[in-house]
Scaffold this motif. Structure first.
Motif, short mmCIF file in Angstrom:
data_model
loop_
_atom_site.label_atom_id
_atom_site.label_comp_id
_atom_site.label_asym_id
_atom_site.label_seq_id
_atom_site.Cartn_x
_atom_site.Cartn_y
_atom_site.Cartn_z
N SER A 191 -35.31 10.50 -27.93
CA SER A 191 -34.67 9.29 -27.51
C SER A 191 -33.37 9.35 -27.27
O SER A 191 -32.52 10.01 -28.00
N PRO A 192 -32.70 8.36 -26.22
CA PRO A 192 -31.38 8.29 -26.03
C PRO A 192 -30.61 8.13 -27.20
O PRO A 192 -31.20 7.39 -27.95
N PRO A 193 -29.31 8.54 -27.30
CA PRO A 193 -28.48 8.16 -28.36
C PRO A 193 -27.92 6.73 -28.59
O PRO A 193 -27.98 5.99 -27.55
N THR A 194 -28.07 6.29 -29.50
CA THR A 194 -27.73 4.69 -29.78
C THR A 194 -26.26 4.56 -30.12
O THR A 194 -25.46 5.21 -30.88
N ASN A 195 -25.64 3.36 -29.63
CA ASN A 195 -24.11 3.10 -29.94
C ASN A 195 -24.28 2.62 -31.32
O ASN A 195 -24.86 1.90 -31.80
N GLN A 196 -23.14 3.52 -32.28
CA GLN A 196 -23.22 3.11 -33.42
C GLN A 196 -22.44 2.00 -33.89
O GLN A 196 -22.32 1.61 -35.02
N HIS A 197 -21.42 1.62 -32.89
CA HIS A 197 -20.30 0.73 -33.14
C HIS A 197 -21.18 -0.85 -32.65
O HIS A 197 -21.85 -1.00 -31.66
N GLN A 198 -21.15 -1.85 -33.49
CA GLN A 198 -21.68 -3.17 -33.36
C GLN A 198 -20.40 -3.95 -32.82
O GLN A 198 -19.37 -3.93 -33.23
N LEU A 204 -26.18 21.12 -21.82
CA LEU A 204 -25.53 20.98 -20.33
C LEU A 204 -25.07 19.59 -20.11
O LEU A 204 -25.62 19.11 -19.23
N GLU A 205 -24.52 18.77 -21.19
CA GLU A 205 -24.29 17.46 -21.11
C GLU A 205 -25.42 16.65 -20.68
O GLU A 205 -25.53 15.71 -20.00
N SER A 206 -26.64 16.84 -21.42
CA SER A 206 -27.76 16.05 -21.27
C SER A 206 -27.74 14.57 -21.90
O SER A 206 -26.78 14.62 -22.84
N LEU A 207 -28.48 13.76 -21.43
CA LEU A 207 -28.38 12.19 -21.91
C LEU A 207 -28.79 12.31 -23.31
O LEU A 207 -28.35 11.58 -24.07
#
Length: 86
Positions: A75-82, A46-49
């Motif tokens: 744990s929250p998703p990490t941004n894969q783009h640097q 349900l569009e969870s964090l």
């Protein structure tokens, strides 16, 4: 045994869910739901964090269950783009 009549919502906020884990901050207020789709059991995030995992894989859409293991990502998703340096 969990019996799903129509939908069964799992989350952190007791007022918004059928089953609540009120002390677990990794679970969203309304995290995911089980759905009885004409006798077939499905799960839908349900569009969870932090996301919902089935057999260790993050689901993005309704997933039909047979004998899978369901988990909440811890744990929250990490941004894969640097960012590139200027």
């Amino acid at each position: 045994e969990l019996k799903v009549v129509d939908t069964f919502v799992i989350g952190r906020k007791a007022e918004k869910c059928d089953m609540a884990f009120t002390e677990d901050t990794m679970i969203s207020q309304r995290h995911f739901q089980f759905i009885n789709d004409d006798g077939r059991l499905a799960i839908e995030d349900l569009e969870s964090l932090n996301g919902t995992l089935v057999n260790g894989a993050l689901i993005k859409q309704r997933f039909y269950l047979v004998e899978q293991r369901v988990a909440v990502r811890t744990s929250p998703p990490t941004n894969q783009h640097q960012a590139k340096r200027a």
